[in-house]
Write an enzyme that holds these catalytic residues in place. Structure first.
Site, PDB file in Angstrom:
ATOM      1  N   ARG A 154       0.683  -1.071  -0.078  1.00  0.00           N
ATOM      2  CA  ARG A 154      -0.262   0.362   0.056  1.00  0.00           C
ATOM      3  C   ARG A 154       1.024   1.664   0.271  1.00  0.00           C
ATOM      4  O   ARG A 154       0.941   1.977  -0.567  1.00  0.00           O
ATOM      5  CB  ARG A 154      -0.909   0.059   1.038  1.00  0.00           C
ATOM      6  CG  ARG A 154      -1.844  -1.702   1.119  1.00  0.00           C
ATOM      7  CD  ARG A 154      -2.824  -1.268   0.256  1.00  0.00           C
ATOM      8  NE  ARG A 154      -3.537   0.174   0.104  1.00  0.00           N
ATOM      9  CZ  ARG A 154      -4.648   0.777  -0.880  1.00  0.00           C
ATOM     10  NH1 ARG A 154      -4.338   0.090  -2.376  1.00  0.00           N
ATOM     11  NH2 ARG A 154      -5.088   1.834  -0.546  1.00  0.00           N
ATOM     12  N   ILE A 155       1.744   1.529   0.754  1.00  0.00           N
ATOM     13  CA  ILE A 155       2.894   2.390   1.024  1.00  0.00           C
ATOM     14  C   ILE A 155       3.559   2.465  -0.170  1.00  0.00           C
ATOM     15  O   ILE A 155       3.753   3.534  -0.561  1.00  0.00           O
ATOM     16  CB  ILE A 155       3.280   2.582   2.712  1.00  0.00           C
ATOM     17  CG1 ILE A 155       2.452   2.368   4.062  1.00  0.00           C
ATOM     18  CG2 ILE A 155       4.113   3.962   2.750  1.00  0.00           C
ATOM     19  CD1 ILE A 155       1.919   3.760   3.990  1.00  0.00           C
ATOM     20  N   CYS A 186       2.163   6.718  10.847  1.00  0.00           N
ATOM     21  CA  CYS A 186       1.432   7.293  10.134  1.00  0.00           C
ATOM     22  C   CYS A 186       0.844   8.169  11.510  1.00  0.00           C
ATOM     23  O   CYS A 186       0.478   9.475  11.430  1.00  0.00           O
ATOM     24  CB  CYS A 186       0.556   6.742   9.321  1.00  0.00           C
ATOM     25  SG  CYS A 186      -1.037   4.896  10.104  1.00  0.00           S
ATOM     26  N   THR A 187       0.383   7.628  12.949  1.00  0.00           N
ATOM     27  CA  THR A 187       0.151   8.265  13.433  1.00  0.00           C
ATOM     28  C   THR A 187       0.645   8.561  14.859  1.00  0.00           C
ATOM     29  O   THR A 187       0.798  10.051  15.159  1.00  0.00           O
ATOM     30  CB  THR A 187      -0.727   6.653  14.658  1.00  0.00           C
ATOM     31  OG1 THR A 187      -1.673   6.260  13.776  1.00  0.00           O
ATOM     32  CG2 THR A 187      -1.053   7.496  16.051  1.00  0.00           C
ATOM     33  N   ASN A 225      -3.181  -4.126   6.535  1.00  0.00           N
ATOM     34  CA  ASN A 225      -3.213  -5.803   5.929  1.00  0.00           C
ATOM     35  C   ASN A 225      -2.925  -6.529   6.943  1.00  0.00           C
ATOM     36  O   ASN A 225      -2.317  -7.823   6.647  1.00  0.00           O
ATOM     37  CB  ASN A 225      -1.898  -5.736   4.994  1.00  0.00           C
ATOM     38  CG  ASN A 225      -2.869  -5.090   3.499  1.00  0.00           C
ATOM     39  OD1 ASN A 225      -4.449  -5.811   2.752  1.00  0.00           O
ATOM     40  ND2 ASN A 225      -2.012  -4.692   2.789  1.00  0.00           N
ATOM     41  N   ARG A 232      -5.945  -9.265  16.701  1.00  0.00           N
ATOM     42  CA  ARG A 232      -6.036  -8.655  15.151  1.00  0.00           C
ATOM     43  C   ARG A 232      -6.513 -10.268  13.938  1.00  0.00           C
ATOM     44  O   ARG A 232      -7.221  -9.472  13.342  1.00  0.00           O
ATOM     45  CB  ARG A 232      -4.427  -8.402  14.893  1.00  0.00           C
ATOM     46  CG  ARG A 232      -4.470  -7.336  15.560  1.00  0.00           C
ATOM     47  CD  ARG A 232      -3.070  -6.480  14.918  1.00  0.00           C
ATOM     48  NE  ARG A 232      -2.586  -5.318  15.896  1.00  0.00           N
ATOM     49  CZ  ARG A 232      -1.643  -4.769  15.399  1.00  0.00           C
ATOM     50  NH1 ARG A 232      -1.184  -4.992  13.742  1.00  0.00           N
ATOM     51  NH2 ARG A 232      -1.152  -3.796  15.743  1.00  0.00           N
TER      52      ARG A 232
END
Length: 461
Positions: free
Chosen positions: A118-119, A269-270, A300, A314
């Site tokens: 994704r990134i 990201c956070t 993911n 998870r």
């Protein structure tokens, strides 16, 4: 406007912005929407008829590589009472990028992506988008493990179409014989390897490159050092680093990177979402303690349906459940913002949305204040401070998560949700945990590569 913006970018390495939002390679509708969005942060409409004279003036100046915000030029000109013409005011405001003051155009810097998830794919899109001048970052190669038949075609297809971020803006073709993807004229070599030790990048003409590790497989210096192979000069990790690996949040501590540092992390990201507003609040009010609760889109590493997972929760179905989990963002604050002595705790809840998260930052301040004062301060930070590329601000009363897909800021302050009571403040910070974070990664890479150019008008310090 579009031909002028394109010519400035191609020929002089000038990126035109409106309130920190790039207009390069944007459509008519996108440019109009960017101008209209100014009302959310500046409190009033901004018309293309107001910014066009400043853009036209830029074509008459001897500009060097830079970023020039015509939205800020228009706003500051309106507030200026000296009676200057647009031409005089513009020349003065961008003087640092003209004549003897301008910096020379630098050679491009090779970039390699290790991992293409994704990134990785979003970082690839950004690198391709910024390749117009030919003097910036050049995506030369992608390293992945072999995926079987039609691997290259499938990876190119994932770059071309994205369920959240939409179609790739341009053309993508595949050359299977040479194992390359050609995106908007940029030839990208796809290298298949199971371990960094298998690759000699100089064999592909890659030299002095910055490698961006998107796998998260290695997080400490020893593991990431495996990437320092022939052709690779620096390694940037798109996950929190461990041990003595510097965790960098652009806008906050990127200027602490040592020139000879070869390995660094862009944190999470956070972390990128909370550290800039945390720094802003600490600078103005002092922060005695804080807690961050992130309501985070699923990722993911969760299971689509209930199945075994090494983590406790998870393994439960991501699209069907809210899942309590941990976040390392609070502990990472100490690395990115060591001058903040306040204890910060944190936790996270993964929720059934595919992208965009919100961090609820609860702070005990060093002095009492009011909601109006805090909002005015944060709005000003988003417009005029060195953090204006990291912090955005919205007053939209009906804003929801999907409204922030594609945001290039690290976090967006939701004015309507903000709560202040004496020395207690609760900030609601939206962030596109995929695209906004990828933009922060690119900013760090630009900085360490030497192709991060100054912005005019210069933000207030």
């Amino acid at each position: 406007m579009i031909p002028i913006i394109g010519k400035l970018h191609r020929e002089q390495d000038v990126t035109v912005l409106v309130h920190s939002r790039s207009l390069v390679n944007k459509s008519v509708v996108s440019i109009l929407k960017t101008h209209r969005f100014a009302r959310q942060i500046a409190g009033e409409e901004l018309s293309v008829t107001e910014t066009l004279p400043f853009l036209q003036t830029l074509t008459t100046l001897d500009l060097g590589p830079s970023q020039i915000d015509i939205g800020m030029l228009a706003a500051e000109y309106k507030a200026d009472s000296r009676g200057l013409t647009v031409e005089e005011f513009t020349a003065e405001a961008v003087a640092g990028a003209t004549g003897a003051n301008k910096i020379e155009r630098r050679d491009g810097r090779d970039v390699v992506l290790y991992g293409f998830g994704r990134i990785g794919r979003l970082v690839a899109r950004l690198l391709i988008e910024k390749a117009g001048s030919g003097n910036g970052l050049r995506l030369r190669a992608i390293v992945v493990r072999g995926g079987g038949e039609a691997d290259l075609v499938k990876r190119a297809s994932l770059l071309r179409r994205d369920s959240i971020h939409g179609q790739f803006q341009g053309t993508i073709t595949v050359d299977e014989a040479n194992s390359t993807i050609v995106a908007n004229g940029n030839t990208i070599k796809v290298i298949y390897a199971n371990d960094p030790s298998e690759v000699d990048y100089t064999a592909y003409g890659i030299e002095n490159a910055i490698l961006i590790d998107n796998t998260g497989k290695w997080r400490d210096r020893e593991g990431l050092s495996k990437h320092l192979r022939p052709g690779i000069d620096k390694v940037v990790l798109t996950a929190p680093g461990k041990g003595d690996v510097p965790n960098i949040v652009h806008g906050v501590n990127h200027d602490t990177i040592k020139p000879d540092e070869q390995i660094l992390s862009c944190a999470s990201c956070t972390t990128n979402a909370i550290v800039p507003p945390l720094k802003a609040m600490d600078d103005e009010y002092g922060v005695l303690r804080g807690h961050v609760e992130t309501v985070h889109s699923f990722t993911n590493d969760q299971n689509l349906l209930d199945n075994y997972h090494k983590a406790d929760r998870r393994g439960r179905s991501a699209p069907l459940n809210m899942v309590i989990t941990e976040t390392g963002a609070a502990s990472a604050v100490a690395k990115a913002l060591p001058e903040l002595k306040a204890p910060i705790t944190g936790s996270s809840i993964r929720v059934p949305v595919p992208d965009v998260s919100i961090a609820i930052l609860s702070l005990r301040l060093g002095r009492e204040t009011t909601r109006d004062e805090v909002l005015e301060y944060l709005r000003d930070v988003s417009l005029h401070s060195p953090l204006k590329r990291q912090i955005d601000f919205t007053t939209a009363p009906d804003a929801v998560s999907m409204d922030f897909v594609g945001s290039r800021h690290a976090s967006i302050v939701d004015a309507g949700a903000t709560k202040v009571d004496g020395d207690n403040a609760i900030l609601y910070l939206w962030y596109d945990n995929e695209f906004g974070y990828s933009c922060q990664v690119i900013r760090v890479v630009q900085h360490v590569s030497g192709v991060e150019y100054p912005t005019f008008p210069a933000p207030a310090v």
